[in-house]
Write a protein that holds these residues in place. Structure first.
Motif, short mmCIF file in Angstrom:
data_model
loop_
_atom_site.label_atom_id
_atom_site.label_comp_id
_atom_site.label_asym_id
_atom_site.label_seq_id
_atom_site.Cartn_x
_atom_site.Cartn_y
_atom_site.Cartn_z
N THR A 59 -6.21 -6.71 7.86
CA THR A 59 -5.90 -5.90 6.68
C THR A 59 -5.55 -4.46 7.04
O THR A 59 -5.25 -3.66 6.15
CB THR A 59 -7.10 -5.89 5.72
OG1 THR A 59 -8.24 -5.32 6.36
CG2 THR A 59 -7.45 -7.31 5.28
N GLU A 61 -3.93 -1.05 7.87
CA GLU A 61 -2.68 -0.31 7.71
C GLU A 61 -2.94 1.13 8.12
O GLU A 61 -3.84 1.77 7.57
CB GLU A 61 -2.19 -0.33 6.26
CG GLU A 61 -1.82 -1.68 5.71
CD GLU A 61 -1.38 -1.58 4.25
OE1 GLU A 61 -0.30 -1.00 4.01
OE2 GLU A 61 -2.12 -2.04 3.38
N ARG A 64 -4.34 4.11 5.75
CA ARG A 64 -4.95 3.60 4.51
C ARG A 64 -6.45 3.34 4.67
O ARG A 64 -7.13 3.04 3.68
CB ARG A 64 -4.25 2.31 4.08
CG ARG A 64 -2.75 2.44 3.86
CD ARG A 64 -2.37 3.43 2.78
NE ARG A 64 -2.71 2.97 1.46
CZ ARG A 64 -1.90 2.22 0.71
NH1 ARG A 64 -0.71 1.85 1.17
NH2 ARG A 64 -2.27 1.85 -0.51
N PHE A 84 -4.80 -0.29 -0.52
CA PHE A 84 -3.64 -1.09 -0.17
C PHE A 84 -2.77 -1.25 -1.42
O PHE A 84 -3.24 -1.05 -2.54
CB PHE A 84 -4.05 -2.47 0.38
CG PHE A 84 -4.85 -3.32 -0.57
CD1 PHE A 84 -4.24 -4.27 -1.39
CD2 PHE A 84 -6.24 -3.18 -0.65
CE1 PHE A 84 -4.99 -5.05 -2.27
CE2 PHE A 84 -6.98 -3.96 -1.52
CZ PHE A 84 -6.36 -4.90 -2.34
#
Length: 434
Positions: A59, A61, A64, A84
């Motif tokens: 997950t 990023e 983020r 997200f």
């Protein structure tokens, strides 16, 4: 999911003063995910059973995942925040681009230092810059997020059904299709396709990523996420198209030689009444089951009315507000959704963070379209960003908020007119935590 305590000034618990600004809030790197993962577990008061880095990488990023680091111990992450992008279904079926916020924690040693406000402010500003029209989260504690402009935008309903008192009505039509148990691999494929069709019909729903399906079908694991393989069945119509899904577990409870088992529904999606009835028929006919528990169902789901005795369905304690919303771009958000009646309403919105602040004219047309534009005209309603967020998906009533003193009528009957424009035939619902 989010957990925090009120922000403000504070001191290090060992007595060494730490100026609030001295705690560094920044994006974590992929190499720092083990530190971040441990801080999440600590913030949610969960034992750190093992590293969840494998799942976190899926997950991850850059930019983020936020963390806060105290200068006295830079190797320790003391607060966490993640966001997200996803799409939120709004009335009419459009997908609104939103910033989904999760994993919000502040360690108890670093409360009241403004860490949440700094992380939230940084993320919301970036979300607005990226083009997100709103932000969403699941609030673990009700009093916290209103001050950041969030309001409860969906509700869920839990039920416990006593099968000794009520069964499905015999006059309900039989499905022309079939219901079959499937493997977790089949569930990932067909369930994902079904959910994409289903969520376009359900205001308040959000997307399920590939990682979501992998986690909820056991392909990947997250320590502390208590997963065991459920019974999972798909319903197909006469043409073979998947139109429904149910996932459930059954406990093994016997009293003497008599079974007293509870079937717990974990996931339920149905595109039409035939699929819903077929799936409930399966759940209510499992051997040894005396009670069916449903933790999160749409607040207007007709399940009780499908029973021979609707009182056999008892509301559960988990019935509550669920998805919270924060509007970042009013023109984009109010243009995206549809409306049930033509009308015009001028709103005076208070928002200390500025995203929704100002005077806005909401105009809706007979064809269901609408727009929201700045205006200098006299306002009909005065409210804050949190109250406006609660009204946006049609979940809350302006009349109810006015009665509670959470908005002000500046023109007689304005709250009733707001409800006429904003309330929906299908209530907003989101079955998914994140």
């Amino acid at each position: 999911m989010s957990k925090d305590a009120p922000a403000g000034a504070g001191r290090h618990t060992e007595g060494r003063p730490t100026a609030p600004d001295a705690v560094e809030v920044r994006a974590v790197t992929e190499d720092e995910l083990p530190l971040w993962d441990r801080a999440v577990a600590r913030g949610f008061l969960r034992p750190h059973l093992a590293e969840g880095t494998e799942y976190r990488r899926l997950t991850f990023e850059p930019g983020r995942f936020l963390g806060a680091f105290d200068p006295y111990d830079p190797s320790r992450c003391v607060a966490t925040f993640r966001s997200f992008d996803t799409g939120l279904t709004v009335p009419g079926g459009a997908l609104l681009p939103v910033d989904a916020i999760t994993a919000v924690t502040v360690n108890s040693t670093h409360r009241r230092r403004g860490l949440l406000r700094r992380m939230m402010g940084q993320d919301l500003a970036a979300a607005k810059e990226r083009g997100s029209a709103a932000a969403i989260l699941i609030a673990a504690e009700h009093p916290i997020y209103g001050r950041y402009g969030f309001g409860p935008a969906t509700r869920n309903q839990s039920w416990t059904v006593d099968l000794g008192r009520g069964r499905l009505r015999e006059d309900l039509p039989a499905s022309g299709g079939r219901t079959d148990f499937v493997t977790m691999a089949e569930a990932r494929k067909h369930g994902a396709e079904l959910h994409e069709r289903w969520r376009r019909r359900q205001p308040g729903a959000i997307g399920r990523s590939d990682t979501w399906w992998k986690l909820h079908t056991g392909e990947v694991t997250l320590p502390g996420f208590d997963w065991k393989e459920p019974f999972l069945a798909l319903h197909r119509d006469a043409e073979g198209t998947v139109t429904g899904l149910i996932a459930y577990t059954v406990d093994d409870v016997w009293e003497g030689n008599l079974p007293n088992c509870t079937l717990t529904v974990q996931d339920f999606l149905a595109l039409d009444r035939e699929a819903a009835v077929a799936l409930w028929r399966l759940a209510f006919s499992v051997d040894w089951v005396r009670t069916v528990a449903i933790g999160n169902l749409a607040p207007d789901d007709p399940l009780p009315l499908l029973l021979t005795d609707p009182r056999a369905a008892v509301p559960g304690r988990d019935s509550s507000d669920f998805l919270w919303l924060r509007l970042l771009d009013l023109p984009a958000a109010f243009t995206a959704r549809s409306y049930r009646a033509p009308g015009r309403l001028v709103l005076e919105v208070a928002d200390p963070d500025g995203f929704a602040a100002g005077r806005w004219a909401l105009e809706t047309a007979a064809d269901g379209t609408g727009r929201c534009t700045p205006t200098g005209e006299a306002a009909d309603l005065a409210l804050d960003a949190s109250a406006l967020a609660a009204l946006y998906l049609g979940t809350e009533s302006a009349v109810r908020l006015h009665t509670a003193g959470l908005l002000t009528e500046l023109t007689g009957g304005a709250a009733e007119r707001a409800d006429l424009l904003l309330r929906t035939a299908v209530q907003a619902w989101n079955p998914d935590g994140f």
